[in-house]
Write an enzyme that holds these catalytic residues in place. Structure first.
Site: not given
Length: 306
Positions: A68, A163, A216, A266
């Protein structure tokens, strides 16, 4: 050995080593199968067209920027650049129609290696410069290696990732994990990073243990990134020269998947790193050669040393 076939209108290439089978489709340079014997370790949509309609980024190359960026804004050369936003007011995984939804070109299909390339034009999703990126999948024995390279004709931001979701258990929270992360990044209500904290308590994976709960979060390794995932039958040892690693337990996986069906580790730059001076910079200067790798050794879970 390598072979190819048409799959749902796209070309799929399959590499085989003595112990592993890897299939990759040109849409998104996406892994469609990663098998050890009869066990498929990769979570993937049944067809490429279903993948194109799914928001999971399953097993694709994502970019230009993985994770992000706050407000979709970056500073390059003293100027603010506005990127395309696709997660509310922020950008996620490079914006709409990112690398995972694009058709890659096969540059090399050798016995043990598949190289695909993509040209991202100047201004795509707001990023400056014409970027020429490539990803190589190499399969040898029990090891899969992914190499990323790129060059751009202007100063830009570049931080791709793979990913891959791994399905080592029916519920990934039961998968065991160990990694050499000394810090992790807490997040705010938009999953954007706060100040780094020591990886302690539920965020301490210095010893092998079940993942156990949803994550996450970005972890910052001490030195080279290393991690170990252990399932019921198979273990995956990961190493990477990316500066950080995102652990995502698939809480929001959507149909045809279900939550916790796969876990993603990732390799990446820290989220929002273009706006955070304390993180490694993802700036790629004009003409510079970008090169990073991630490597997976895949072997029997019974061989793991606790």
């Amino acid at each position: 050995m390598i072979s190819r076939e048409l799959l749902d209108g796209f070309t799929q290439y399959t590499l085989r080593s003595s112990t592993l089978t890897l299939s990759v489709v040109t849409l998104g340079a996406t892994v469609t199968h990663l098998k050890r014997g009869d066990e498929d370790l990769a979570l993937c949509c049944p067809t490429p067209r279903e993948h194109a309609q799914n928001s999971s980024y399953a097993n694709s190359i994502v970019g230009r920027y993985a994770n992000r960026i706050r407000l979709g804004q970056v500073r390059i050369g003293g100027e603010t650049v506005q990127l395309s936003c696709n997660e509310g007011r922020n950008q996620l995984h490079g914006g709409p129609n990112g690398f995972d939804k694009q058709l890659w070109t096969v540059e090399e299909a050798a016995e043990d290696r598949l190289t695909l390339s993509l040209c991202s034009p100047h201004g795509e999703n707001g990023y400056p410069g014409e970027l020429r990126a490539a990803v190589s999948y190499t399969l040898r024995g029990d090891t899969l290696r992914i190499d990323f390279t790129a060059q751009c004709d202007r100063d830009t931001i570049f931080a791709p990732t793979t990913h891959l979701y791994f399905t080592l258990n029916g519920d990934c929270l039961q998968t065991k994990l160990r990694m050499n992360a000394g810090q992790y990044l807490p997040v705010d209500g938009e999953n954007l990073p706060l100040a780094p904290e020591r990886a302690a308590g539920d965020f301490d994976f210095s010893a092998l243990r079940p993942i156990g709960q949803d994550y996450d979060h970005c972890f910052i390794p001490e030195g080279e990134g290393r991690a170990l995932l252990v399932g019921e039958r198979t273990a995956i040892e990961l190493r990477s020269d990316f500066p950080a690693m995102q652990l995502y337990t698939g809480l929001f996986l959507e149909s045809p998947f279900h939550p916790h069906q796969g876990v993603a580790l990732e390799p990446e730059w820290c989220p929002d790193s273009p706006n955070r001076a304390e993180f490694a910079s993802p700036l790629l200067r004009a003409g510079e050669h970008f090169q990073r790798f991630v490597e997976y050794r895949i072997f029997d879970a019974g061989e793991v040393v606790q």
